[in-house]
Design an enzyme around this catalytic site. Structure first.
Site, short mmCIF file in Angstrom:
data_model
loop_
_atom_site.label_atom_id
_atom_site.label_comp_id
_atom_site.label_asym_id
_atom_site.label_seq_id
_atom_site.Cartn_x
_atom_site.Cartn_y
_atom_site.Cartn_z
N ASP A 208 0.26 2.96 -1.36
CA ASP A 208 1.32 2.70 -0.51
C ASP A 208 1.99 3.96 -0.13
O ASP A 208 2.02 5.18 -0.93
CB ASP A 208 2.36 1.96 -1.43
CG ASP A 208 3.38 1.29 -0.57
OD1 ASP A 208 3.42 1.25 0.68
OD2 ASP A 208 4.50 1.11 -1.01
N HIS B 54 -1.96 5.95 8.21
CA HIS B 54 -3.19 5.25 7.86
C HIS B 54 -4.27 6.08 7.81
O HIS B 54 -5.18 5.98 6.93
CB HIS B 54 -3.21 3.95 8.38
CG HIS B 54 -2.09 2.93 8.27
ND1 HIS B 54 -1.71 2.56 7.06
CD2 HIS B 54 -1.39 2.28 9.24
CE1 HIS B 54 -0.70 1.84 7.10
NE2 HIS B 54 -0.40 1.54 8.61
N LEU C 104 -20.93 4.64 -8.85
CA LEU C 104 -19.45 3.96 -8.88
C LEU C 104 -19.44 2.73 -7.82
O LEU C 104 -19.94 2.80 -6.87
CB LEU C 104 -18.55 5.17 -8.34
CG LEU C 104 -17.18 4.61 -7.99
CD1 LEU C 104 -16.32 5.03 -9.29
CD2 LEU C 104 -16.47 5.47 -6.67
C1 FPP Z 1 0.73 0.79 2.85
O1 FPP Z 1 1.34 1.69 3.26
C2 FPP Z 1 -0.65 0.75 3.18
C3 FPP Z 1 -1.36 -0.14 4.01
C4 FPP Z 1 -0.93 -1.35 4.01
C5 FPP Z 1 -2.87 0.11 4.29
C6 FPP Z 1 -3.68 1.11 3.39
C7 FPP Z 1 -4.73 1.53 4.14
C8 FPP Z 1 -5.34 2.70 3.93
C9 FPP Z 1 -4.84 3.59 2.74
C10 FPP Z 1 -6.36 3.23 4.72
C11 FPP Z 1 -7.70 2.77 4.16
C12 FPP Z 1 -7.98 1.50 4.90
C13 FPP Z 1 -9.06 1.13 5.71
C14 FPP Z 1 -8.51 0.02 6.83
C15 FPP Z 1 -10.13 1.62 5.71
P1 FPP Z 1 2.61 1.19 4.12
O2 FPP Z 1 2.06 1.25 5.43
O3 FPP Z 1 3.10 -0.08 3.56
O4 FPP Z 1 3.40 2.52 3.97
P2 FPP Z 1 5.12 2.52 4.06
O5 FPP Z 1 5.54 1.76 2.79
O6 FPP Z 1 5.34 4.00 3.79
O7 FPP Z 1 5.71 2.13 5.15
#
Ligand code: FPP
Length: 241
Positions: free
Chosen positions: A14, A31, A125
């Site tokens: 997150d 992302h 892994l």
């Molecule tokens: C949450 O951060 C993150 C996500 C919903 C997506 C997680 C994805 C990745 C780490 C990239 C890897 C993914 C793929 C598709 C390979 P948020 O957007 O909720 O962050 P915020 O809380 O700061 O808004």
């Protein structure tokens, strides 16, 4: 005596959006940076001898984000798979996707299947990528499958029908980004996991942060419902150390 190493680490990645906002960048840039953090984390886990890493990449609820963010995440996944899977495979990583594939486009679904096929022979892994996944969805789909087959619902049968039946339950669940909630991740499997909540935003989660989480895990006493005295009596070597 070396501190215990978690066999299976699961992560709620997150904070990508906030990472981007702090830099006046679009959320998708966060992302994209999250993919880099994931790549580092996979390698760091493999180097430390962690056997299973499970990450929450797209939740059942993420469809309700703005359409351009959803399509951006789908595109990012396709690009990341094309770029990373050959290297992951060379490094002995086996990729599994966990989640509801029915709602995904044909091309995304093909990408997931190809990644799984290409890495099927690897065992250093296991990387489980939860995509269009929700803990409630997983419990319901497992129960529905058992009902369809006319099988009794027991802890063992339900567990065997769930998305992570191929690995033991996570020992350690890490959530980055400062929030302290489970957000529909591994509701069944995290029953006895240890939790570490990190203030770091996911793109900033580096090897030092991983080591800190592993050290915190190593200092915990896992009792699984028993008393501390019972746990110590079962591990005389732990008392001698
Ligand atoms: C949450 O951060 C993150 C996500 C919903 C997506 C997680 C994805 C990745 C780490 C990239 C890897 C993914 C793929 C598709 C390979 P948020 O957007 O909720 O962050 P915020 O809380 O700061 O808004």
């Amino acid at each position: 005596m070396p501190a215990a190493l978690p066999h299976h680490i699961a992560i709620v990645m997150d904070g990508n959006g906030r990472w981007a906002r702090k830099r006046f960048l679009p959320r998708l840039a966060g992302h994209a940076q999250g993919v880099e953090a994931l790549r580092r984390c996979v390698r760091a886990c493999a180097a430390r001898g962690v056997q299973v890493l499970t990450v929450f990449a797209f939740s059942s609820e993420n469809w309700s984000r703005p359409a351009d963010e959803v399509s951006g995440l789908m595109g990012l996944l396709a690009k990341a798979l094309a770029r990373e899977v050959p290297d992951l495979s060379r490094d002995g990583v086996r990729v599994h996707f966990v989640g509801d594939r029915a709602a995904l486009s044909d091309s995304v679904r093909r990408g997931l299947e190809q990644a799984e096929q290409l890495t099927v022979g690897n065992s250093r892994l296991v990387l489980n990528i939860c995509f269009n996944y929700g803990g409630r969805w997983d419990i319901v789909q497992a129960a529905a499958r058992l009902a369809e087959r006319g099988q009794a619902i027991t802890e063992a049968s339900l567990h065997a029908a769930m998305g992570l039946a191929h690995v033991p339950d996570p020992d350690l669940v890490i959530r980055t980004g400062g929030e302290m909630r489970i957000s529909n991740f591994l509701l069944w499997q995290a029953a006895y996991s240890e939790f570490v909540f990190s203030e770091r935003l996911w793109p900033d989660f580096d090897e030092a942060a991983l080591d800190e989480a592993i050290a915190s895990y190593g200092a915990r006493e896992r009792r699984f419902g028993r008393t501390s005295e019972q746990v110590c009596a079962q591990q005389p070597e732990a008392l001698q150390a």
